[in-house]
Each structure stands twice: as structure tokens, then as C-alpha cells.
Write an enzyme that holds these catalytic residues in place. Structure first.
Site, PDB file in Angstrom:
ATOM      1  N   ASN A   1       0.793  -1.584   0.087  1.00  0.00           N
ATOM      2  CA  ASN A   1      -0.174   0.031   0.206  1.00  0.00           C
ATOM      3  C   ASN A   1       1.101   1.300  -0.186  1.00  0.00           C
ATOM      4  O   ASN A   1       0.250   2.574  -1.319  1.00  0.00           O
ATOM      5  CB  ASN A   1      -0.973  -0.342   1.099  1.00  0.00           C
ATOM      6  CG  ASN A   1      -2.147  -1.026   1.140  1.00  0.00           C
ATOM      7  OD1 ASN A   1      -2.292  -1.622   0.574  1.00  0.00           O
ATOM      8  ND2 ASN A   1      -2.643  -1.700   2.503  1.00  0.00           N
TER       9      ASN A   1
ATOM     10  N   HIS B   1      -7.453  -3.118 -14.273  1.00  0.00           N
ATOM     11  CA  HIS B   1      -6.404  -2.580 -14.274  1.00  0.00           C
ATOM     12  C   HIS B   1      -5.942  -1.648 -15.318  1.00  0.00           C
ATOM     13  O   HIS B   1      -5.451  -2.440 -16.623  1.00  0.00           O
ATOM     14  CB  HIS B   1      -5.499  -3.988 -14.351  1.00  0.00           C
ATOM     15  CG  HIS B   1      -5.142  -4.011 -12.940  1.00  0.00           C
ATOM     16  ND1 HIS B   1      -3.866  -5.709 -12.748  1.00  0.00           N
ATOM     17  CD2 HIS B   1      -4.852  -3.813 -11.657  1.00  0.00           C
ATOM     18  CE1 HIS B   1      -3.692  -5.976 -11.044  1.00  0.00           C
ATOM     19  NE2 HIS B   1      -4.597  -4.884 -10.840  1.00  0.00           N
TER      20      HIS B   1
HETATM   21  C1  HEM Z   1      -6.702  -9.997  -9.886  1.00  0.00           C
HETATM   22  C2  HEM Z   1      -5.544  -9.813  -8.890  1.00  0.00           C
HETATM   23  C3  HEM Z   1      -5.015  -8.788  -8.490  1.00  0.00           C
HETATM   24  C4  HEM Z   1      -3.106  -8.210  -8.289  1.00  0.00           C
HETATM   25  C5  HEM Z   1      -2.245  -9.430  -8.459  1.00  0.00           C
HETATM   26  C6  HEM Z   1      -2.826  -6.965  -8.229  1.00  0.00           C
HETATM   27  C7  HEM Z   1      -1.760  -6.118  -8.261  1.00  0.00           C
HETATM   28  C8  HEM Z   1      -2.173  -4.527  -8.244  1.00  0.00           C
HETATM   29  C9  HEM Z   1      -0.532  -4.342  -8.901  1.00  0.00           C
HETATM   30  C10 HEM Z   1       0.578  -5.646  -8.131  1.00  0.00           C
HETATM   31  C11 HEM Z   1      -0.440  -2.630  -8.954  1.00  0.00           C
HETATM   32  C12 HEM Z   1       0.107  -1.944  -8.870  1.00  0.00           C
HETATM   33  C13 HEM Z   1       1.001  -1.533  -7.736  1.00  0.00           C
HETATM   34  C14 HEM Z   1       2.219  -0.541  -7.898  1.00  0.00           C
HETATM   35  O1  HEM Z   1       2.878  -0.673  -8.345  1.00  0.00           O
HETATM   36  O2  HEM Z   1       2.069   0.592  -8.259  1.00  0.00           O
HETATM   37  C15 HEM Z   1      -2.183  -2.478  -8.972  1.00  0.00           C
HETATM   38  C16 HEM Z   1      -2.331  -0.994  -9.355  1.00  0.00           C
HETATM   39  C17 HEM Z   1      -4.037  -1.202  -9.014  1.00  0.00           C
HETATM   40  N1  HEM Z   1      -4.390  -2.435  -8.721  1.00  0.00           N
HETATM   41 FE1  HEM Z   1      -4.589  -4.156  -8.737  1.00  0.00          FE
HETATM   42  N2  HEM Z   1      -4.725  -6.055  -8.681  1.00  0.00           N
HETATM   43  C18 HEM Z   1      -5.548  -7.060  -8.359  1.00  0.00           C
HETATM   44  C19 HEM Z   1      -6.503  -6.792  -8.222  1.00  0.00           C
HETATM   45  C20 HEM Z   1      -7.249  -5.948  -8.481  1.00  0.00           C
HETATM   46  C21 HEM Z   1      -9.023  -5.675  -8.603  1.00  0.00           C
HETATM   47  C22 HEM Z   1      -9.451  -6.549  -7.969  1.00  0.00           C
HETATM   48  C23 HEM Z   1      -9.103  -4.635  -7.939  1.00  0.00           C
HETATM   49  C24 HEM Z   1     -10.106  -3.181  -8.363  1.00  0.00           C
HETATM   50  C25 HEM Z   1     -11.051  -3.841  -8.650  1.00  0.00           C
HETATM   51  C26 HEM Z   1      -8.201  -3.410  -8.593  1.00  0.00           C
HETATM   52  C27 HEM Z   1      -7.534  -2.188  -8.841  1.00  0.00           C
HETATM   53  C28 HEM Z   1      -6.205  -1.434  -9.617  1.00  0.00           C
HETATM   54  C29 HEM Z   1      -6.364  -0.845  -9.903  1.00  0.00           C
HETATM   55  C30 HEM Z   1      -7.267   1.034 -10.323  1.00  0.00           C
HETATM   56  C31 HEM Z   1      -4.308  -0.054 -10.387  1.00  0.00           C
HETATM   57  C32 HEM Z   1      -3.498   1.155 -10.622  1.00  0.00           C
HETATM   58  C33 HEM Z   1      -4.018   2.368  -9.021  1.00  0.00           C
HETATM   59  C34 HEM Z   1      -3.113   2.968  -9.017  1.00  0.00           C
HETATM   60  O3  HEM Z   1      -3.259   3.775 -10.485  1.00  0.00           O
HETATM   61  O4  HEM Z   1      -3.505   3.690  -8.397  1.00  0.00           O
HETATM   62  N3  HEM Z   1      -6.869  -4.943  -8.625  1.00  0.00           N
HETATM   63  N4  HEM Z   1      -2.858  -4.332  -8.883  1.00  0.00           N
END
Ligand code: HEM
Ligand SMILES: *[C@@H]1O[C@H](CO)[C@@H](O)[C@H](O)[C@H]1NC(C)=O
Length: 343
Positions: free
Chosen positions: A110, A209
Site C-alpha cells: 500500500n 487494471h
Molecule cells: C487479481 C489480482 C490482483 C493483483 C495481483 C493486483 C496487483 C496490482 C499491482 C501489483 C498493482 C500496481 C501497484 C504498484 O506497483 O504501484 C495494481 C494496481 C491497481 N490495481 Fe490491482 N491487483 C489485483 C486485482 C485488482 C482488483 C480486484 C482491483 C479493483 C477492483 C484492482 C485495482 C487496481 C487499480 C485501479 C490499480 C492502479 C492503481 C493506481 O494507479 O493508483 N486490482 N494491482
């Protein structure tokens, strides 16, 4: 004598039936599945007690997203990270306090990547002046995620509310609950199943994503250190990999960790282009590309490519289901005055 035996038999039969019906639902449940609690949340929960609450949240979100479109991604992800750790109880919003265990928000998953906390603070401050001690931080976050989906994707869904705020937030629980970016489709399925979410809901929600960014550290193993025979992940399109390498040079030190858009086509639109990226082998995270590469989820991805409107509807429904994971209601928990601190 006969009467006595048949009476005994009847009682025995009744006993067996009771045992059967009591045990049957437990037998029918798949292993590990703990269905999202059929939450007594209600659409329009604040209609009498704070009718302006949802509007205040919407205004705060719209203003913030106008200034920085990335905030929409931040708020949707924040809701996900809240719900998967101790349920949707606003625990992700709590600040670490000196002398207490480190809070969720300061876990590596986070901090520093989660964003949008000020938007929640701002909405909460306004709501507190108009309806003190009435609207939970957990609900404000659920509304804010919904309003973000509206802004970024023109996706609308009603948010059942009535969540109460938790009083505990532990960094040590975060990595046990959230899926890491290197999970494969089967591991993702299991992780979501633990929260009562289906395989289809997992694939649907991964469509989040299609907005926002990732730090290089979340996927740079795919560029430089995949495995012994392949330094670069062969499931990654080579032109895309070359582009990513210019953005994520081999980390000479751990101080700089640049960011890259999760969706190379429409980085600020919440749409089904995320799934078409997977077809061109341009899924950024291993957990993205695996959804197309695994036979377990491939069909679901292809359907989301074909039927964008169906995906958008499913996304709203899946957000509602995610938003009901292990919620506190009624007299449980509290209504925080400040989302960063327990009362
Ligand atoms: C399926 C498993 C998931 C994994 C393994 C995962 C993992 C990640 C990772 C590693 C990042 C990038 C973090 C960083 O390095 O800055 C990310 C970004 C993000 N994730 Fe996931 N995520 C998952 C599911 C979800 C779900 C269910 C949601 C919402 C419904 C979500 C919404 C987002 C969003 C919107 C971002 C971009 C955040 C930003 O730009 O501030 N993700 N996620
Ligand atoms: C490296 O990954 C590739 C592609 O997934 C695979 O074919 C190969 O067997 C792996 N090599 C090792 C040493 O694990």
C-alpha cells in the site's frame, strides 16, 4: 409394543432428518468457499439520516479526478485493498500510531503506491459537519470507488451501504490476504474464492487494471530475471517488453522505482481494452497475462473482449459483491469521526 416401536422409529427418523438438514449446506459448500456474507447492507441507507452523503462524496471525487485522473484508479484499488483485508471496514484508511503495530496502509503493498486518501478525508470532513457521527468511512470509500468507476468508465451501480468502521488495522495481515502480482490463474482463483468471489468475478474485477499505474518493481522480474533459461518472460510481447525496458531500466539502486500505465491503449478509461491487451500479450503483470494464457480463464477473457457492455455490467455487480465481504453492520464497530483514527 408395536406402537412403542413405531413411535421410537418416528423419533429416530425425525432426528436423522434434522441432522441431515443441518449438515447438508455445509456439505454442499466447496472447500474453502466462504460466501461473501449475505450482508444486511441497503441501497439508500442514509436516505433519512444523511441524504446528502452520497452527493458530497461524488463532488469530492469529481473534483479530485478532474485535477488528477489517476485518483479514480487509486480509489477503486483502495476499496479492493480495504475489502480483502478484514472486510470492507475502512481498516486501510487508519494511520499507523506510535506504540501500536504498523497499520495496513504502511504495508509495502500500500505504501507508497495507494493514493486518494485526501479525497476520503475531504468528503468525511464535509459530511461530519452536516451529519456528525452518522456515515462510516467504509461506506464513503465504497461510494468513492463507485463514483470513480462512473468518472473513468461511465459505469454506474448502486452501492448498498450500512458498513461500520473497524478499530483494527495490521500491516502483518496484508500480504496474507492480497494476491501478489506474480500469481497464476489458479492461485488467483483460490485467493478470490477465500473471499467468496467466483472465478468469473476475479477475471471481471481484474479489468480494473484498465486504468492506473504500476511501479516497475511489480513486474521487472518479467524483463530481467524471469527464470534460468529465459531472462525475459516469453509470454510478454517483445516490442512491449522493449518499451518497458526503456521505462524501467535495470534497477541500479532501490531508490528510483518509476511507474508505467497498466493499460497501454486507454490508460485513463475504465473499459475492456485491458482484455484486448492480453490478446496482444501486453498484460503488464504476470497476474494479468495469466488470465489469457491459462485455459482456466481464457474463455472469460475472450468474452470480455467481445462484449464490452456485458463486462461493464458485470464489473458493477462484482464491485457490489466485493463491497460486501465480511462487513461490520448494526452495532458492530463504530462510526469514526476521522477516517485516519479510531474514536
Ligand atoms: C487479481 C489480482 C490482483 C493483483 C495481483 C493486483 C496487483 C496490482 C499491482 C501489483 C498493482 C500496481 C501497484 C504498484 O506497483 O504501484 C495494481 C494496481 C491497481 N490495481 Fe490491482 N491487483 C489485483 C486485482 C485488482 C482488483 C480486484 C482491483 C479493483 C477492483 C484492482 C485495482 C487496481 C487499480 C485501479 C490499480 C492502479 C492503481 C493506481 O494507479 O493508483 N486490482 N494491482
Ligand atoms: C522458463 O520459462 C519458460 C516459459 O515459461 C519455460 O518454458 C522454461 O521451462 C522455464 N525454464 C526453467 C529453467 O524453469
Amino acid at each position: 409394543m408395536n406402537v412403542k416401536i413405531s413411535k421410537f422409529a418416528a423419533v429416530l427418523l425425525l432426528f436423522c432428518l434434522v441432522v441431515f438438514f443441518l449438515s447438508e449446506p455445509a456439505l454442499a459448500k466447496p472447500k474453502h468457499a466462504r460466501p461473501a456474507k449475505v450482508a444486511p447492507l441497503k441501497i439508500g441507507f442514509y436516505a433519512k439520516t444523511c441524504p446528502i452523503a452520497e452527493k458530497i462524496v461524488r463532488i469530492a471525487v469529481n473534483e479530485a479526478v478532474l485535477l488528477n485522473p489517476g485518483i479514480a484508479a487509486g480509489l477503486i484499488r483502495m476499496h479492493f485493498h480495504d475489502c480483502f483485508v478484514r472486510g470492507c471496514d475502512g481498516s486501510v484508511l487508519l494511520d499507523s500510531v506510535l506504540g501500536k503495530p504498523v497499520a495496513e496502509k504502511d504495508n509495502l503493498a500500500n505504501n507508497p503506491s495507494l493514493r486518494g486518501f485526501e479525497v476520503i478525508d475531504q468528503a468525511k470532513a464535509t459530511i461530519e459537519t452536516l451529519c456528525p457521527r452518522t456515515v462510516s468511512c467504509a461506506d464513503i470509500l465504497a461510494f468513492a470507488a463507485r463514483d470513480s468507476a462512473l468518472k473513468a468508465g461511465n459505469i454506474w451501480y448502486d452501492v448498498p451501504a450500512g458498513r461500520r468502521d473497524g478499530r483494527v488495522s495490521l500491516s502483518s495481515e496484508v500480504l496474507q490476504e492480497l494476491p501478489p502480482p506474480f500469481f497464476n490463474a489458479k492461485q488467483l482463483e483460490d485467493n478470490f474464492k477465500r473471499k467468496g468471489l467466483s472465478l468469473d468475478e476475479m477475471v471481471t474485477l481484474s479489468g480494473a487494471h484498465s486504468i492506473g499505474v504500476s511501479h516497475c518493481s511489480s513486474f521487472s522480474n518479467r524483463l530481467y530475471s524471469f527464470n534460468a533459461t529465459h531472462p525475459q518472460d516469453p509470454s510478454l510481447d517483445s516490442a512491449y517488453a522493449a518499451f518497458l525496458k526503456t521505462r524501467c531500466p535495470l534497477p541500479a539502486n532501490n531508490v528510483v522505482d518509476p511507474i508505467v500505465s497498466l493499460d497501454i491503449q486507454t490508460p485513463t478509461r475504465l473499459d475492456n481494452k485491458y482484455y484486448t491487451n492480453l490478446q496482444s500479450r501486453r498484460g503488464l503483470l504476470t497476474s494479468d497475462q495469466t488470465l489469457l494464457d491459462s485455459p482456466l480463464t481464457r474463455k472469460l477473457v475472450v468474452n470480455n473482449v467481445k462484449f464490452g457492455n456485458v463486462w461493464a455490467k458485470k464489473f458493477g455487480a462484482a464491485m457490489v459483491r466485493m463491497g460486501s465481504i465480511d462487513v461490520l453492520t448494526g452495532k458492530q464497530g463504530e462510526i469514526r469521526r476521522n477516517c485516519r483514527f479510531v474514536n
